[in-house]
Design a protein around this motif. Structure first.
Motif, PDB file in Angstrom:
ATOM      1  N   SER A 480       0.829  -1.210   0.000  1.00 40.67           N
ATOM      2  CA  SER A 480       0.000   0.000   0.000  1.00 40.67           C
ATOM      3  C   SER A 480       0.864   1.262   0.000  1.00 40.67           C
ATOM      4  N   ALA A 481       2.034   1.230   0.650  1.00 41.59           N
ATOM      5  CA  ALA A 481       2.942   2.373   0.575  1.00 41.59           C
ATOM      6  C   ALA A 481       3.391   2.603  -0.862  1.00 41.59           C
ATOM      7  N   PHE A 482       3.680   1.515  -1.568  1.00 39.34           N
ATOM      8  CA  PHE A 482       4.071   1.645  -2.965  1.00 39.34           C
ATOM      9  C   PHE A 482       2.927   2.243  -3.788  1.00 39.34           C
ATOM     10  N   VAL A 483       1.705   1.795  -3.541  1.00 42.27           N
ATOM     11  CA  VAL A 483       0.551   2.337  -4.268  1.00 42.27           C
ATOM     12  C   VAL A 483       0.388   3.821  -3.968  1.00 42.27           C
ATOM     13  N   ARG A 484       0.650   4.221  -2.744  1.00 40.85           N
ATOM     14  CA  ARG A 484       0.503   5.630  -2.370  1.00 40.85           C
ATOM     15  C   ARG A 484       1.592   6.509  -2.966  1.00 40.85           C
ATOM     16  N   THR A 485       2.849   6.040  -2.933  1.00 39.83           N
ATOM     17  CA  THR A 485       3.972   6.946  -3.212  1.00 39.83           C
ATOM     18  C   THR A 485       4.903   6.488  -4.325  1.00 39.83           C
ATOM     19  N   GLY A 486       4.772   5.238  -4.781  1.00 44.12           N
ATOM     20  CA  GLY A 486       5.722   4.707  -5.745  1.00 44.12           C
ATOM     21  C   GLY A 486       6.972   4.160  -5.096  1.00 44.12           C
ATOM     22  N   SER A 487       7.003   4.121  -3.759  1.00 42.03           N
ATOM     23  CA  SER A 487       8.142   3.569  -3.030  1.00 42.03           C
ATOM     24  C   SER A 487       7.614   2.771  -1.840  1.00 42.03           C
ATOM     25  N   PRO A 488       8.082   1.529  -1.660  1.00 44.92           N
ATOM     26  CA  PRO A 488       7.581   0.717  -0.544  1.00 44.92           C
ATOM     27  C   PRO A 488       8.328   0.972   0.750  1.00 44.92           C
ATOM     28  N   GLU A 489       8.454   2.221   1.126  1.00 42.42           N
ATOM     29  CA  GLU A 489       9.141   2.570   2.362  1.00 42.42           C
ATOM     30  C   GLU A 489       8.095   2.796   3.454  1.00 42.42           C
ATOM     31  N   VAL A 490       8.262   2.096   4.572  1.00 36.62           N
ATOM     32  CA  VAL A 490       7.292   2.148   5.663  1.00 36.62           C
ATOM     33  C   VAL A 490       8.048   2.417   6.960  1.00 36.62           C
ATOM     34  N   ASP A 491       7.648   3.458   7.685  1.00 34.82           N
ATOM     35  CA  ASP A 491       8.274   3.749   8.977  1.00 34.82           C
ATOM     36  C   ASP A 491       8.125   2.545   9.906  1.00 34.82           C
TER      37      ASP A 491
END
Length: 532
Positions: A480-491
């Motif tokens: 879902s982070a990738f869908v939101r921003t184009g990067s799968p980076e999650v705090d």
């Protein structure tokens, strides 16, 4: 080399899943912030370009099912590009899934809940809000001969990931991919199923804002045949500007057929169903009872098995995606791509459970059947004694590496030159699966499609263990982070770097970590040498 992407793959995934599921407001002055739009009087009712629909409102999500995105592809519209859907008056019921598209003759449900009028999609949304959410459009797998949008209950991605999810049906088998030259102008035949997917993406562009989605933040995603479809959309002219990110899961993107070969196979198919005369073949094929077209057109082979699929050199798909990737001619969007550690063991397991075990004495034969002149070299690289004398494990390792993982690695290298690419390997080698799969003389491991249980509520499967549930949560957060921003980076989660210098994220319970030995483990240099 023959492609081991086959009807066994389609039937294998669908067999397993069938076991799991038998299912700008007005502002004030220049210094005044715009007023937020008013919440709809009824969150269950949404207006689309063709009419209003009523879905289901739950405490943590909304669902709208069976929405037509194209006209029924029946009668004169059979073997034609998708046409716009008709409008309707009143409020259309959207509380249930629509019918599945016509399935292969091996359909476990014996054709129930199927219809040629199947070009429908489903929308899962978070609760109503003034915020436009990013959108993931999911393209199902099934070797282009089986499967449906309804298998993929997307509540987890919607509720935990806070994204809108759209799952789509598209025409399958002969109805979706027959490339008989009589059916259209030169180069305009075949790929009806791929054109359906494009029509669904256009529907999303034109309607998803009404469901709380952001049409400027659409990510296309799919697994197996769905992943292969994503590869096609990255290079198809009609798909440009319809998405801004792509997720490819276990996609055998090399398994495309050139138009000339597809036409020859399609002419033979038409002859076999009673439409041999080229002058009348088009009318004949469109007039046949749909049950006569359940047997799919066979494009790719391994042994006696085959699958349908996209055709290159056509107006919809002019260039093979693998060729376009190597030439730098793909859409330059962020890509998340990955495969499973033991892709092909699932199909060997299904073969065993059907009473067709692979004894060690047959190993040379199946290698020759699959890899042709390269069989001896493959056998030397994947000797039985390395796999405890198990032909299913040795053969599965060879097919996994040659047709899935090293294709994945090749795509990473090509696409990563021009756009950010993040790669993963699903490595949970004890995932939940039905009991019969635990009675085999060899382990199934982290096989094809088994990662889907961590992203979607496919129901009916054994419960995830607590560590597996944590992995599921992490995967949903990454996706879902990738869908939101184009990067799968999650705090708070392990960093997922771009796929440079062989780095990719290994996904296993209690062991999410970055690795750099994927190409070595899967012997990708060997497979690259075979291609030269």
């Amino acid at each position: 080399m023959a492609h081991p992407t086959t009807r066994r793959i389609g039937r294998g995934v669908i067999t397993l899943l069938a076991v799991l599921v038998l299912i700008i407001g007005c502002g004030g002055g220049a210094d005044t912030a715009p007023s937020p739009p008013a919440a709809p009087a009824d969150p269950a009712v949404v207006s689309t370009a063709t009419g209003a629909v009523r879905g289901v409102v739950a405490p943590d999500h909304r669902f709208f099912g069976g929405l037509p995105y194209a006209a029924p592809p029946t009668g004169p519209l059979r073997f034609e590009p998708p046409a716009p859907p008709a409008s309707w008056g009143g409020v259309r019921d959207a509380t249930r899934l629509g019918p599945r598209c016509i399935q292969d003759i091996g359909d476990l449900e014996m054709g129930r809940q199927t219809d040629e009028d199947c070009l429908r999609l489903n929308v899962w949304t978070p609760p109503v809000s003034n915020e436009k959410r990013p959108v993931m459009v999911w393209i199902h797998g099934g070797a282009f001969i089986n499967g449906s949008s309804g298998i993929y209950d997307s509540r987890w991605m919607t509720t935990r990931g806070d994204v809108v999810v759209v799952t789509i049906n598209y025409r399958l088998g002969a109805l979706g991919f027959l490339a008989h030259p009589a059916l259209g102008a030169p180069g305009a035949v075949g790929n009806y199923g791929l054109a359906d997917q494009q029509a669904a993406l256009r529907w999303v562009r034109d309607n998803i804002e009404e469901f709380g989605g952001d049409p400027d933040r659409v990510t296309i995603a799919g697994e197996s045949a769905g992943g292969m479809s994503v590869c096609d959309h990255l290079v198809a002219p009609g798909s440009r500007d319809l998405f801004r990110g792509a997720i490819i899961q276990s996609g055998p993107c090399q398994a495309q057929l050139p138009l000339a070969r597809a036409e020859r196979i399609s002419v033979d198919y038409a002859r076999d169903v009673g439409c041999a005369d080229p002058a009348t073949a088009a009318a004949c094929l469109r007039a046949l009872p749909v049950n006569r077209l359940r047997d799919p057109v066979d494009y790719f082979r391994i042994g006696d098995d085959a699958l349908s699929g996209p055709v290159t050199g056509t107006s919809v798909l002019p260039v093979d995606p693998m060729v376009a990737f190597a030439a730098g001619d793909a859409a330059r969007v962020p890509v998340l791509i990955g495969s499973n550690r033991d892709e092909f063991t699932l199909f060997m397991a299904l073969q065993y459970l059907r009473g067709q075990p692979l004894p060690a004495s047959d190993y040379p034969r199946v290698l020759a059947q699959t890899f042709g002149a390269d069989a001896a070299a493959v056998g030397d690289r994947y000797p039985l004694d390395r796999y405890g004398g198990s032909a299913p494990l040795a053969y599965s390792a060879a097919v996994t590496d040659g047709e899935f993982t090293c294709v994945d690695e090749r795509i990473v290298g090509d696409l990563g030159r021009d756009a950010p690419v993040h790669a993963y390997e699903f490595t949970d080698r004890d995932p939940p699966m039905p009991a019969p799969f635990r009675t085999l003389p060899f382990p199934v491991g982290a096989s094809h499609s088994l990662e889907l249980r961590y992203l979607f509520d496919v129901g009916g499967a054994p419960a995830l263990t607590p560590p597996q549930q944590v992995l599921s949560d992490h995967m949903i957060d990454y996706w879902s982070a990738f869908v939101r921003t184009g990067s799968p980076e999650v705090d708070g989660l392990p960093a997922w770097p771009e796929a440079k210098d062989g780095r990719r994220l290994s996904l296993a319970p209690d062991a999410v970590r970055v690795t750099d030995d994927f190409a070595r483990v899967h012997q990708c240099d060997f497979w690259a040498d075979l291609r030269r």
